[in-house]
Design an enzyme around this catalytic site. Structure first.
Site, PDB file in Angstrom:
ATOM      1  N   LYS A 121      55.931  65.077 -18.028  1.00 43.46           N
ATOM      2  CA  LYS A 121      56.916  66.162 -18.132  1.00 43.46           C
ATOM      3  C   LYS A 121      56.446  67.426 -17.434  1.00 43.46           C
ATOM      4  CE  LYS A 121      59.689  65.158 -22.225  1.00 43.46           C
ATOM      5  NZ  LYS A 121      60.199  65.726 -23.487  1.00 43.46           N
ATOM      6  N   LYS A 204      62.272  54.488 -16.701  1.00 47.64           N
ATOM      7  CA  LYS A 204      62.904  54.435 -18.019  1.00 47.64           C
ATOM      8  C   LYS A 204      64.302  55.063 -17.963  1.00 47.64           C
ATOM      9  CE  LYS A 204      61.810  57.550 -21.182  1.00 47.64           C
ATOM     10  NZ  LYS A 204      61.261  58.354 -22.277  1.00 47.64           N
ATOM     11  N   LYS A 207      67.842  60.586 -20.656  1.00 45.08           N
ATOM     12  CA  LYS A 207      68.899  61.591 -20.617  1.00 45.08           C
ATOM     13  C   LYS A 207      68.607  62.661 -19.587  1.00 45.08           C
ATOM     14  CE  LYS A 207      67.447  62.221 -25.240  1.00 45.08           C
ATOM     15  NZ  LYS A 207      67.682  62.242 -26.614  1.00 45.08           N
TER      16      LYS A 207
HETATM   17  P1  AMP Z   1      63.988  60.870 -27.064  1.00 46.27           P
HETATM   18  O1  AMP Z   1      65.333  60.787 -26.441  1.00 46.27           O
HETATM   19  O2  AMP Z   1      62.906  61.009 -26.043  1.00 46.27           O
HETATM   20  O3  AMP Z   1      63.900  61.862 -28.171  1.00 46.27           O
HETATM   21  O4  AMP Z   1      63.747  59.451 -27.726  1.00 46.27           O
HETATM   22  C1  AMP Z   1      64.237  59.110 -29.002  1.00 46.27           C
HETATM   23  C2  AMP Z   1      63.940  57.672 -29.343  1.00 46.27           C
HETATM   24  O5  AMP Z   1      64.595  56.806 -28.398  1.00 46.27           O
HETATM   25  C3  AMP Z   1      62.453  57.297 -29.288  1.00 46.27           C
HETATM   26  O6  AMP Z   1      62.176  56.364 -30.300  1.00 46.27           O
HETATM   27  C4  AMP Z   1      62.315  56.692 -27.924  1.00 46.27           C
HETATM   28  O7  AMP Z   1      61.233  55.787 -27.857  1.00 46.27           O
HETATM   29  C5  AMP Z   1      63.638  55.954 -27.790  1.00 46.27           C
HETATM   30  N1  AMP Z   1      63.999  55.801 -26.374  1.00 46.27           N
HETATM   31  C6  AMP Z   1      64.271  56.780 -25.478  1.00 46.27           C
HETATM   32  N2  AMP Z   1      64.550  56.280 -24.259  1.00 46.27           N
HETATM   33  C7  AMP Z   1      64.429  54.918 -24.391  1.00 46.27           C
HETATM   34  C8  AMP Z   1      64.579  53.816 -23.484  1.00 46.27           C
HETATM   35  N3  AMP Z   1      64.921  54.008 -22.203  1.00 46.27           N
HETATM   36  N4  AMP Z   1      64.384  52.576 -23.968  1.00 46.27           N
HETATM   37  C9  AMP Z   1      64.051  52.358 -25.276  1.00 46.27           C
HETATM   38  N5  AMP Z   1      63.887  53.352 -26.170  1.00 46.27           N
HETATM   39  C10 AMP Z   1      64.075  54.622 -25.742  1.00 46.27           C
END
Ligand code: AMP
Ligand code: TRP
Length: 345
Positions: A121, A204, A207
């Site tokens: 990041k 990955k 968002k």
């Molecule tokens: P975040 O959006 O970074 O706060 O992620 C929230 C949750 O979603 C966490 O448990 C991440 O590991 C999961 N997550 C985010 N992006 C992915 C992805 N591309 N594939 C699987 N899990 C994801």
């Protein structure tokens, strides 16, 4: 007061998602869908929209407010029931930030410097990154440990942060000669613990990706979902006879995993069903499945978003219940550390 020995912690699930922009199919399959499954299993579940984590990078205030309500609507639409799970936004329970400060004094600089998410990041501009972004994993450890949570369902990308939360619990317990904090177990399972970008199978799904075509958002309607799957990058080969035939075919593997996770079957089952077929046949089947599963969530989110006051009410109520669990744990932590608490409330 006796501190509970680690073996006696009963199962309590905690997890969080950042409300920084809309939720993606990656969040849904890697996290949210599994949050609902844990709740439906009857385990105690606490789910948090981690707005304090979101502001470790710049957030426009009005957009953050909107994204937090929208994420809450996503949780509710996906099946989180505020009567059975605690759902709230992190900043409403100040114990998270208070315990995070103590953990800032437990975790070591070297531990945080090794965190790959910070390196990703902050990139080449680590000197300009916020201190919050660097200390982010300490707040995450506090999120979990302020509830004495034992199990944390997350996607693959959070594994390193959870190992840090374990290290913090272990060092705290060791330094203060206690077994107060449980050692946390990551729960990284399912067919889609790492959903990849639809444009690049090595990245990955996120968002924060500049290309909207790279992801499916929970706010996408049926047409957008189908169109993004139709346009997803693939290769010209048909699907193989066995799963290991997908080696080196990241985009194909990703679509198979997405199908498996949406249909609640294994990737092997998907291959058994579609072996020998090209993407001309597989993509429409996947689009139909994705629309079938996601369009109702999308419709329900839109309905819920028409009443933001009701969403705020649910978050407030969840925060009060979360606070009731976290306060005594924080108070005991203060005692263990030697911080005097003599003020009558
Ligand atoms: P975040 O959006 O970074 O706060 O992620 C929230 C949750 O979603 C966490 O448990 C991440 O590991 C999961 N997550 C985010 N992006 C992915 C992805 N591309 N594939 C699987 N899990 C994801
Ligand atoms: N860091 C997590 C992510 O970006 C979100 C998060 C914050 C979290 N606190 C947490 C996840 C506690 C699990 C438990 O995905």
């Amino acid at each position: 007061m006796n501190d509970t020995p680690a073996a006696q912690f009963s199962k309590r699930i905690f997890s969080g998602i950042q409300p920084s922009g809309g939720l993606t199919l990656g969040n849904y399959l890697g996290a949210l869908k599994r949050f609902v499954a844990a709740q439906d299993d009857g385990v105690e579940t606490i789910y948090c929209l981690v707005d304090l984590h979101a502001i470790t990078v710049w957030q426009d205030p009005a957009k953050l407010r909107h994204a937090t309500r929208e994420a809450a609507a996503g949780f509710l639409a996906a099946g989180i029931d505020p009567a059975r799970s605690i759902l709230f936004n992190q900043s409403q329970v100040s114990a998270h930030a208070e315990l995070a400060w103590i953990f800032n004094c437990v975790a070591r600089m070297g531990w945080l410097r090794r965190m790959t998410q910070f390196k990703d990041k902050a990139g080449k501009h680590a000197e300009e990154a916020s201190v919050g972004l660097f200390a982010y994993p300490n707040l995450m450890a506090a999120d979990i440990l302020v509830y004495h949570a034992t199990h944390v369902p997350v996607g693959e990308d959070q594994k390193q942060h959870l190992e840090l939360a374990r290290d913090i619990a272990i060092k705290f317990n060791h330094d203060f000669g206690t077994e107060f904090f449980p050692v946390v177990a990551p729960v990284i399972e399912g067919a889609a613990t790492r959903v990849m970008s639809l444009r690049d199978g090595t990245k990955k799904m996120s968002k924060s990706d500049p290309s909207d075509q790279s992801r499916i958002n929970l706010t996408d309607d049926a047409d957008a979902i189908a169109q993004k799957i139709r346009k997803a990058r693939t290769d010209p080969e048909p699907l193989p006879e066995a799963l290991d035939g997908l080696e080196g075919r990241a985009e194909a593997r990703n679509l198979v995993n997405i199908y498996a996770a949406l249909a609640d079957i294994s990737a092997d089952d998907v291959i058994a069903q579609f072996a020998g077929q090209g993407f001309g046949a597989f993509k429409p089947a996947l689009a139909e499945l994705a629309v079938d599963k996601l369009a109702p969530i999308n419709a329900e989110m839109r309905r819920l978003m028409r009443d933001p006051a009701e969403i705020d009410r649910i978050l407030g109520e969840g925060a009060a219940r979360a606070d009731a669990i976290a306060r005594p744990i924080l108070a005991r932590t203060h005692e263990i550390v030697g911080l005097i608490r003599s003020r009558t409330p």
